[in-house]
Motif scaffolding. Structure first.
Motif, PDB file in Angstrom:
ATOM      1  N   GLU A   1      30.349  34.428 -20.596  1.00  0.00           N
ATOM      2  CA  GLU A   1      31.104  33.152 -19.963  1.00  0.00           C
ATOM      3  C   GLU A   1      30.982  32.726 -18.667  1.00  0.00           C
ATOM      4  O   GLU A   1      30.813  31.762 -18.236  1.00  0.00           O
ATOM      5  N   CYS A   2      30.778  33.872 -17.858  1.00  0.00           N
ATOM      6  CA  CYS A   2      30.423  33.827 -16.451  1.00  0.00           C
ATOM      7  C   CYS A   2      29.060  33.199 -16.331  1.00  0.00           C
ATOM      8  O   CYS A   2      28.855  32.632 -15.395  1.00  0.00           O
ATOM      9  N   LEU A   3      28.309  33.758 -17.350  1.00  0.00           N
ATOM     10  CA  LEU A   3      26.647  33.418 -17.046  1.00  0.00           C
ATOM     11  C   LEU A   3      26.376  31.995 -17.244  1.00  0.00           C
ATOM     12  O   LEU A   3      26.078  31.028 -16.265  1.00  0.00           O
ATOM     13  N   TRP A   4      27.105  31.251 -18.355  1.00  0.00           N
ATOM     14  CA  TRP A   4      26.947  29.952 -18.699  1.00  0.00           C
ATOM     15  C   TRP A   4      27.747  29.116 -17.534  1.00  0.00           C
ATOM     16  O   TRP A   4      27.374  28.061 -17.360  1.00  0.00           O
ATOM     17  N   GLU A   5      28.916  29.498 -16.910  1.00  0.00           N
ATOM     18  CA  GLU A   5      29.654  28.731 -15.922  1.00  0.00           C
ATOM     19  C   GLU A   5      28.857  28.741 -14.755  1.00  0.00           C
ATOM     20  O   GLU A   5      28.634  27.823 -14.225  1.00  0.00           O
ATOM     21  N   ALA A   6      28.136  29.863 -14.410  1.00  0.00           N
ATOM     22  CA  ALA A   6      27.327  29.817 -13.191  1.00  0.00           C
ATOM     23  C   ALA A   6      26.013  28.911 -13.433  1.00  0.00           C
ATOM     24  O   ALA A   6      25.792  28.211 -12.282  1.00  0.00           O
ATOM     25  N   LEU A   7      25.713  28.828 -14.695  1.00  0.00           N
ATOM     26  CA  LEU A   7      24.357  28.169 -14.645  1.00  0.00           C
ATOM     27  C   LEU A   7      24.781  26.554 -14.673  1.00  0.00           C
ATOM     28  O   LEU A   7      23.790  25.818 -14.379  1.00  0.00           O
ATOM     29  N   SER A   8      25.725  26.317 -15.037  1.00  0.00           N
ATOM     30  CA  SER A   8      26.306  24.880 -15.175  1.00  0.00           C
ATOM     31  C   SER A   8      26.599  24.614 -13.416  1.00  0.00           C
ATOM     32  O   SER A   8      26.356  23.314 -13.117  1.00  0.00           O
ATOM     33  N   TYR A   9      26.763  25.498 -12.535  1.00  0.00           N
ATOM     34  CA  TYR A   9      27.113  25.141 -11.339  1.00  0.00           C
ATOM     35  C   TYR A   9      25.751  24.771 -10.376  1.00  0.00           C
ATOM     36  O   TYR A   9      25.710  24.347  -9.597  1.00  0.00           O
ATOM     37  N   LEU A  10      24.708  25.473 -11.024  1.00  0.00           N
ATOM     38  CA  LEU A  10      23.234  25.327 -10.327  1.00  0.00           C
ATOM     39  C   LEU A  10      22.834  23.817 -10.270  1.00  0.00           C
ATOM     40  O   LEU A  10      22.214  23.389  -9.325  1.00  0.00           O
ATOM     41  N   GLU A  11      23.583  23.050 -11.214  1.00  0.00           N
ATOM     42  CA  GLU A  11      23.061  21.693 -11.392  1.00  0.00           C
ATOM     43  C   GLU A  11      24.051  20.566 -10.466  1.00  0.00           C
ATOM     44  O   GLU A  11      23.929  19.622 -10.477  1.00  0.00           O
ATOM     45  N   ALA A  12      25.123  21.430 -10.066  1.00  0.00           N
ATOM     46  CA  ALA A  12      26.068  20.620  -9.132  1.00  0.00           C
ATOM     47  C   ALA A  12      25.933  20.841  -7.726  1.00  0.00           C
ATOM     48  O   ALA A  12      26.141  21.914  -7.105  1.00  0.00           O
ATOM     49  N   ALA A  13      25.407  19.617  -7.089  1.00  0.00           N
ATOM     50  CA  ALA A  13      25.180  19.750  -5.537  1.00  0.00           C
ATOM     51  C   ALA A  13      26.185  19.958  -4.634  1.00  0.00           C
ATOM     52  O   ALA A  13      25.839  20.652  -3.644  1.00  0.00           O
ATOM     53  N   ASP A  14      27.436  19.796  -5.136  1.00  0.00           N
ATOM     54  CA  ASP A  14      28.449  19.998  -4.265  1.00  0.00           C
ATOM     55  C   ASP A  14      29.056  21.589  -4.407  1.00  0.00           C
ATOM     56  O   ASP A  14      30.321  21.719  -3.898  1.00  0.00           O
ATOM     57  N   PHE A  15      28.765  22.263  -5.351  1.00  0.00           N
ATOM     58  CA  PHE A  15      29.276  23.513  -5.430  1.00  0.00           C
ATOM     59  C   PHE A  15      28.908  24.633  -4.575  1.00  0.00           C
ATOM     60  O   PHE A  15      27.771  24.786  -4.141  1.00  0.00           O
ATOM     61  N   LYS A  16      29.970  25.372  -4.276  1.00  0.00           N
ATOM     62  CA  LYS A  16      29.907  26.251  -3.054  1.00  0.00           C
ATOM     63  C   LYS A  16      30.548  27.746  -3.812  1.00  0.00           C
ATOM     64  O   LYS A  16      31.837  27.291  -4.137  1.00  0.00           O
ATOM     65  N   PRO A  17      30.004  28.696  -3.738  1.00  0.00           N
ATOM     66  CA  PRO A  17      30.698  29.927  -4.548  1.00  0.00           C
ATOM     67  C   PRO A  17      31.702  30.332  -3.484  1.00  0.00           C
ATOM     68  O   PRO A  17      31.697  29.938  -2.420  1.00  0.00           O
ATOM     69  N   GLU A  18      32.844  30.906  -4.218  1.00  0.00           N
ATOM     70  CA  GLU A  18      33.785  31.278  -3.509  1.00  0.00           C
ATOM     71  C   GLU A  18      33.623  32.678  -2.618  1.00  0.00           C
ATOM     72  O   GLU A  18      33.618  33.816  -3.232  1.00  0.00           O
ATOM     73  N   PRO A  19      33.946  32.673  -1.285  1.00  0.00           N
ATOM     74  CA  PRO A  19      33.896  33.904  -0.587  1.00  0.00           C
ATOM     75  C   PRO A  19      34.845  34.872  -1.012  1.00  0.00           C
ATOM     76  O   PRO A  19      36.056  34.355  -1.068  1.00  0.00           O
ATOM     77  N   LEU A  20      34.551  36.387  -0.851  1.00  0.00           N
ATOM     78  CA  LEU A  20      35.508  37.149  -1.181  1.00  0.00           C
ATOM     79  C   LEU A  20      36.863  37.171   0.156  1.00  0.00           C
ATOM     80  O   LEU A  20      36.302  37.414   1.232  1.00  0.00           O
ATOM     81  N   ASP A  21      37.890  36.835  -0.251  1.00  0.00           N
ATOM     82  CA  ASP A  21      38.892  36.778   0.744  1.00  0.00           C
ATOM     83  C   ASP A  21      40.203  37.542   0.044  1.00  0.00           C
ATOM     84  O   ASP A  21      40.838  37.060  -0.679  1.00  0.00           O
ATOM     85  N   TYR A  22      40.336  38.713   0.651  1.00  0.00           N
ATOM     86  CA  TYR A  22      41.550  39.418   0.113  1.00  0.00           C
ATOM     87  C   TYR A  22      42.889  38.991   0.514  1.00  0.00           C
ATOM     88  O   TYR A  22      43.901  39.360   0.105  1.00  0.00           O
ATOM     89  N   THR A  23      43.238  37.739   1.192  1.00  0.00           N
ATOM     90  CA  THR A  23      44.285  37.305   1.721  1.00  0.00           C
ATOM     91  C   THR A  23      44.800  36.214   0.449  1.00  0.00           C
ATOM     92  O   THR A  23      46.039  35.908   0.497  1.00  0.00           O
ATOM     93  N   ARG A  24      43.747  36.016  -0.562  1.00  0.00           N
ATOM     94  CA  ARG A  24      44.216  35.192  -1.447  1.00  0.00           C
ATOM     95  C   ARG A  24      45.037  35.927  -2.506  1.00  0.00           C
ATOM     96  O   ARG A  24      44.990  37.163  -2.852  1.00  0.00           O
TER      97      ARG A  24
END
Length: 720
Positions: free
Chosen positions: A141-164
């Motif tokens: 499921e993660c694989l196909w979600e990530a592949l869909s983001y590759l086509e999205a120009a405005d997508f930015k991966p989420e930085p690891l933030d332990y305060t979240r």
């Protein structure tokens, strides 16, 4: 988009990613990370991927790769979880929820930006079971979600933030044996179970039994037996039962801790055969508490013990046979046990027999660990392959019941062939098939695969599957005819769908009778054309050479059993390293030809010449280079030319009325041989052409030659 998979091994999740991407049409190749960074970099440069995916890694990705290529790593943990023992800590702690994160490679291990994350309830199960089921489903499921983001120009991966608030994981060290140690006097049964489950697969929990160090695997709770904590109180089905402070548990497998790591994981009682106390030895034997040996009545339905590997259940006119063999290997004794249960079930008043296998692994064929531990591995290999052949023969020749294979787990090598022995094959979506053998030291394989596989997918596809040696998804297997139906990916839904499918067959007795009648007719026709004994004899001839003729299989088996690291990525998965694919089948090809008594005309000389033809055809197919092919084709051409000449002279002498058409057929076949010779010189020949020629030849024998034989017999009677 070109996708390169970098992985420690081509197994499990890596095979699933490969099949998912290949089925979707992505150009995909594999480079194993075996510790040689220069070789790894070379592989990346050769393939020039648009994206690198790392489904399973035990080594760091070099910075020189992730600096220049987008590189996503599968981590079997929730957001914020970091470290190499993620799943181990979660299982041992008894957590209720866990997950999978797909993150970008970064300078800090497991600290890269997050592309996707999925969570799931943490089932009370072994690490390998969770990885094969929940972790794999979430990772896909993660694989196909990530592949869909590759086509999205405005997508930015989420930085690891332990305060979240949704980042609940933490950095954990590698789990050591000191973290896994069992205190039999203090730890509860549940705590011990979790420790063994967390280490299942690798590395096992190190413990002492009769003063010797063993790694523990494959544990199950026991609800009734009790004893002194830590002591072995019973043995059943090669498993040992050890008492705890609040109950007991069964331990199915042990691996001795030996110098160099050369212990072999074996059924517990087998691993302890020289250490178990013998009754009647001295005062200890006289006064000590004897071990309880529990016999299982396999003729009774139901699972009588948690460690029981083979059992059956009845549901109306259907019987479901389960064989949950640890990791899917089937030893000689296990094959014989399963065969005896199958034979018993076949005598019951049921109309459908469903082979369920195990939930996590259906079957992987012969048991390499048992073979390696045997006094004579070659002899044990021979007994094991014959035992599984006996089982499959029984299934193939069951004509009065509908047989069904229901695969919730994967099947490899002989286990994949066992799965297609029944009449119908149902597979859970996500199951992976590996219907080939040659990765194990060019092993030829048996299990009647040269009959069953072409019957399912055709000769050309069967040859491709066994020569390419690539994993096949359930959906692809369905498209090619290897399976009949793909069911839901969730195990509970799959099991319900299997039962519903069986009920639908039983609901229409008339249609079921037609199915069984058609099966019996096909089996009789197949047997008349080529008996099962011929397939088995040919396969076992090749296997005998594998077992006793050279060391390739034995070396490969030892590397597998002792988990020796590979030295290179296999050519069949590293497509970027393959310069030229071989056009001809390699030694041990599916294609082979055997003389059948149905071809006999009754004339000893002509029949002998026809038999020689089949021998020469085999030689042509076994040729591995141009020189051998030239020699084999020359001998075949000369033999055929002489035979045709003698046959035509005899026909002319007795005045055969179809003489001219018969000669025309001969000339066409000679022309075909000359055409094949020309193609060999141009490196443009194919096995299908040879097979087509043999097929025409056999049809010529059965029709044209048989017509001449009938003419000659009638003339002989008239003259007499």
């Amino acid at each position: 988009m070109r996708i390169l998979l970098i992985s420690t091994a081509f197994s499990g999740l890596t095979q699933r990613y490969y099949s998912e991407l290949a089925d979707a049409g992505y150009p995909v190749s594999v480079e194993l990370h075996l510790g040689d960074e220069a070789k790894l970099l070379e592989g990346v440069e050769l393939f020039k991927p648009d994206l690198i995916l790392c489904p399973y890694l035990t080594r760091r990705i070099p910075k020189a790769i992730y600096q220049y290529y987008k590189c996503l790593i599968v981590h079997p943990g929730i957001k914020g979880d970091r470290g190499p023992s993620s799943l181990d800590w979660a299982i041992q702690a008894g957590l209720k929820e866990w997950g999978v994160t797909l993150l970008q490679a970064d300078d800090e291990m497991d600290a890269g930006a997050i592309w996707a994350c999925k969570t799931f309830p943490l089932r009370a199960a072994t690490k390998s079971s969770l990885f094969n089921r929940e972790v794999t489903i979430a990772a896909v499921e993660c694989l196909w979600e990530a592949l869909s983001y590759l086509e999205a120009a405005d997508f930015k991966p989420e930085p690891l933030d332990y305060t979240r608030p949704d980042v609940k994981g933490q950095l954990r060290p590698q789990m050591k044996q000191a973290d896994r140690v069992i205190d039999w006097k203090k730890h509860s049964t549940e705590q011990i179970l979790r420790r063994i489950r967390a280490a299942d697969g690798m590395p096992g929990v190190l413990d002492q039994i009769y003063g010797q160090a063993f790694y523990l695997f494959n544990a199950h709770r026991e609800d009734h037996l009790r004893g002194k904590p830590g002591e072995i109180i019973a043995i059943a089905n090669q498993a040992i039962c050890r008492a705890t402070c609040d109950g007991a548990l069964w331990i199915g497998h042990l691996k001795a801790k030996l110098p160099g790591g050369n212990g072999i994981k074996l059924p517990a009682a087998l691993a302890l055969q020289d250490l178990l106390p013998k009754p009647g030895n001295g005062l200890k034997g006289l006064f000590g508490k004897a071990l309880k040996f529990i016999d299982i009545d396999y003729s009774k339905p139901g699972r009588q013990l948690p460690c029981q590997e083979v059992w059956y259940q009845l549901d109306g006119e259907a019987a479901y046979i389960h064989f949950a063999f640890h990791n899917g290997g089937m030893s000689t004794a296990q094959c014989r046990l399963l065969l005896s249960v199958y034979r018993h079930v076949a005598t019951l008043d049921v109309k459908v027999i469903v082979l369920m296998g195990g939930e996590d692994c259906w079957s992987n064929g012969i048991h390499l660990n048992h073979i390696e531990a045997a006094a004579n591995p070659a002899d044990e290999s021979w007994q094991n392959i014959n035992a599984i052949d006996d089982l499959i023969y029984q299934i193939i020749t069951t004509l009065d019941k509908l047989t069904i294979a229901a695969l919730s787990g994967g099947g490899g090598a002989g286990g994949a062939i066992l799965a297609i022995a029944p009449d119908k094959v149902l597979a859970r979506d996500g199951v992976i098939f590996n219907p080939h053998y040659k990765n194990m030291g060019e092993l030829y394989g048996s299990e009647y695969w040269t009959y069953l596989l072409p019957k399912r997918v055709g000769l050309s596809m069967a040859t491709q599957l066994t020569e390419e040696r690539l994993p096949i998804s359930a959906k692809k297997a369905w498209r090619m005819g290897l399976v009949d139906k793909v069911l839901d990916r969730q195990h509970t839904i799959f099991a319900a769908q299997v039962k519903q499918t069986v009920k639908s067959y039983l609901a229409d007795p008339g249609a079921l009778k037609v199915l069984l009648d058609e099966k019996a007719e096909r089996r009789c026709a197949d047997e008349a054309a080529k008996p099962l004994a011929v397939y088995r004899k040919f396969e076992l001839t090749q296997m005998y050479a594998n077992f006793y003729g050279n060391d390739l299989y034995h070396q490969a088996r030892q590397s597998f059993v002792f988990k020796k690291c590979q030295t290179k990525t296999p050519d069949n998965i590293a497509k970027h390293r393959v310069v030229e694919l071989l056009k001809a089948p390699q030694p041990g090809s599916l294609l082979h030809f055997a003389w059948q008594e149905s071809y006999a005309l009754g004339d000893e000389k002509i029949d002998d010449q026809h038999k020689d033809f089949f021998v020469l055809a085999e030689r042509l197919l076994a040729a591995v280079n141009k020189h051998e092919m030239n020699d084999a084709l020359f001998d075949l051409y000369q033999h055929v030319k002489v035979h045709f000449g003698e046959e035509e002279a005899f026909m002319n002498q007795v005045g055969f009325h179809h003489y001219k058409s018969h000669v025309k057929e001969h000339n066409l076949m000679l022309e075909k041989l000359l055409e094949m010779d020309k193609k060999i010189q141009q490196d443009d020949w194919s096995t299908e052409e040879v097979m087509g020629f043999i097929d025409k030849w056999t049809q010529h024998i059965l029709k044209s030659d048989m017509a001449f034989n009938q003419h000659w017999q009638e003339m002989f009677k008239f003259c007499v």
